[in-house]
Design a protein around this motif. Structure first.
Motif, PDB file in Angstrom:
ATOM      1  N   GLU A 266       0.809  -1.207   0.000  1.00  0.00           N
ATOM      2  CA  GLU A 266       0.000   0.000   0.000  1.00  0.00           C
ATOM      3  C   GLU A 266       0.852   1.271   0.000  1.00  0.00           C
ATOM      4  O   GLU A 266       0.465   2.273  -0.577  1.00  0.00           O
TER       5      GLU A 266
ATOM      6  N   SER B 207      -8.668  -5.874 -10.408  1.00  0.00           N
ATOM      7  CA  SER B 207      -8.966  -4.712  -9.565  1.00  0.00           C
ATOM      8  C   SER B 207      -8.424  -4.926  -8.154  1.00  0.00           C
ATOM      9  O   SER B 207      -8.913  -5.784  -7.428  1.00  0.00           O
TER      10      SER B 207
ATOM     11  N   MET C  77      -8.818  -2.907  -5.741  1.00  0.00           N
ATOM     12  CA  MET C  77      -9.873  -2.489  -4.814  1.00  0.00           C
ATOM     13  C   MET C  77     -10.860  -3.630  -4.573  1.00  0.00           C
ATOM     14  O   MET C  77     -11.187  -3.932  -3.425  1.00  0.00           O
ATOM     15  N   ASP C  78     -11.323  -4.268  -5.628  1.00  0.00           N
ATOM     16  CA  ASP C  78     -12.302  -5.347  -5.463  1.00  0.00           C
ATOM     17  C   ASP C  78     -11.721  -6.556  -4.745  1.00  0.00           C
ATOM     18  O   ASP C  78     -12.359  -7.119  -3.864  1.00  0.00           O
TER      19      ASP C  78
ATOM     20  N   HIS D 259      -9.321  -4.756  -1.402  1.00  0.00           N
ATOM     21  CA  HIS D 259      -9.812  -3.548  -0.723  1.00  0.00           C
ATOM     22  C   HIS D 259      -8.660  -2.571  -0.512  1.00  0.00           C
ATOM     23  O   HIS D 259      -8.504  -1.967   0.536  1.00  0.00           O
TER      24      HIS D 259
ATOM     25  N   SER E 237      -6.772   0.746  -2.045  1.00  0.00           N
ATOM     26  CA  SER E 237      -6.989   1.886  -2.942  1.00  0.00           C
ATOM     27  C   SER E 237      -5.698   2.422  -3.540  1.00  0.00           C
ATOM     28  O   SER E 237      -5.728   3.226  -4.463  1.00  0.00           O
ATOM     29  N   ASP E 238      -4.565   1.989  -3.040  1.00  0.00           N
ATOM     30  CA  ASP E 238      -3.295   2.479  -3.558  1.00  0.00           C
ATOM     31  C   ASP E 238      -2.245   1.382  -3.476  1.00  0.00           C
ATOM     32  O   ASP E 238      -2.233   0.587  -2.534  1.00  0.00           O
TER      33      ASP E 238
ATOM     34  N   HIS F  96      -5.439   1.725 -14.231  1.00  0.00           N
ATOM     35  CA  HIS F  96      -6.862   1.587 -13.923  1.00  0.00           C
ATOM     36  C   HIS F  96      -7.244   0.118 -13.785  1.00  0.00           C
ATOM     37  O   HIS F  96      -6.534  -0.760 -14.277  1.00  0.00           O
TER      38      HIS F  96
ATOM     39  N   ARG G 158      -1.546   5.964 -10.069  1.00  0.00           N
ATOM     40  CA  ARG G 158      -1.910   4.883  -9.160  1.00  0.00           C
ATOM     41  C   ARG G 158      -2.021   3.605  -9.974  1.00  0.00           C
ATOM     42  O   ARG G 158      -2.514   3.622 -11.091  1.00  0.00           O
TER      43      ARG G 158
ATOM     44  N   MET H  72      -3.802   0.031 -10.340  1.00  0.00           N
ATOM     45  CA  MET H  72      -5.054  -0.550  -9.850  1.00  0.00           C
ATOM     46  C   MET H  72      -5.346  -1.963 -10.381  1.00  0.00           C
ATOM     47  O   MET H  72      -6.325  -2.570 -10.003  1.00  0.00           O
TER      48      MET H  72
END
Length: 176
Positions: A95, A112, A114-115, A118, A120-121, A137, A164, A166
């Motif tokens: 992170e 992803s 995030m998915d 969890h 975000s970075d 992305h 970022r 992702m």
């Protein structure tokens, strides 16, 4: 042998330069490059010398108008051959810079962060095995960065401060 042919103009026109390995500065071979043909193998191309700047992944095929396809205003300035790899894949993503914050170990593609995590970075990573592409992305879109085995302590210090990451995917031997 893996090989890529660069052409000065769109649609494979103008002077050309054949490359079978890494090339840190194509300026000495040609003043500009706007199309290319990958005969075999996989390559990362860069819009600045010494493997710097925006990156784009090419595998076997024809790229008649690289600049429009990549959204670049300049030209291809350097390239790196990606060696074929048939082993296991393993990467740790962090992170924060310097391997800080939450860590996740990955062994397959992730569309992803995030998915799945969890997260975000992603600001640093350690590639233990395999060759990977990291994307700006989710769902493998946006600008990308080639990651080969090694430690990447700070994406910001590598020149990716405003970017970022992702998603990521493995560069598989089936792509050759």
């Amino acid at each position: 042998m893996h090989g890529i042919i660069f052409y000065e103009d769109r649609n494979f026109m103008g002077r050309h330069y054949e490359c079978m390995s890494d090339c840190a500065d194509m300026h000495s071979y040609m003043s500009r490059c706007h199309s290319c043909r990958v005969e075999s193998g996989c390559f990362m191309v860069y819009d600045r010398p010494n493997y710097m700047g925006n990156q784009y992944f090419f595998r076997r095929g024809e790229y008649a108008d690289c600049m429009s396809m990549m959204g670049w205003s300049g030209s291809i300035r350097s390239c790196r051959m990606i060696p074929m790899y048939r082993g296991s894949y393993r990467m740790r993503i962090y992170e924060r810079e310097n391997f800080g914050g939450h860590m996740h170990e990955c062994m397959d593609d992730c569309d992803s962060f995030m998915d799945r995590y969890h997260m975000s970075d992603c600001m640093s990573c350690h590639v233990m095995d395999g060759h990977w592409l990291m994307y700006e992305h989710p769902h493998y879109r946006g600008r990308m960065m080639y990651m080969r085995p090694g430690e990447y302590r700070s994406f910001r210090e590598m020149g990716y401060g405003g970017m970022r990451f992702m998603s990521m995917r493995r560069i598989m031997d089936s792509w050759y």
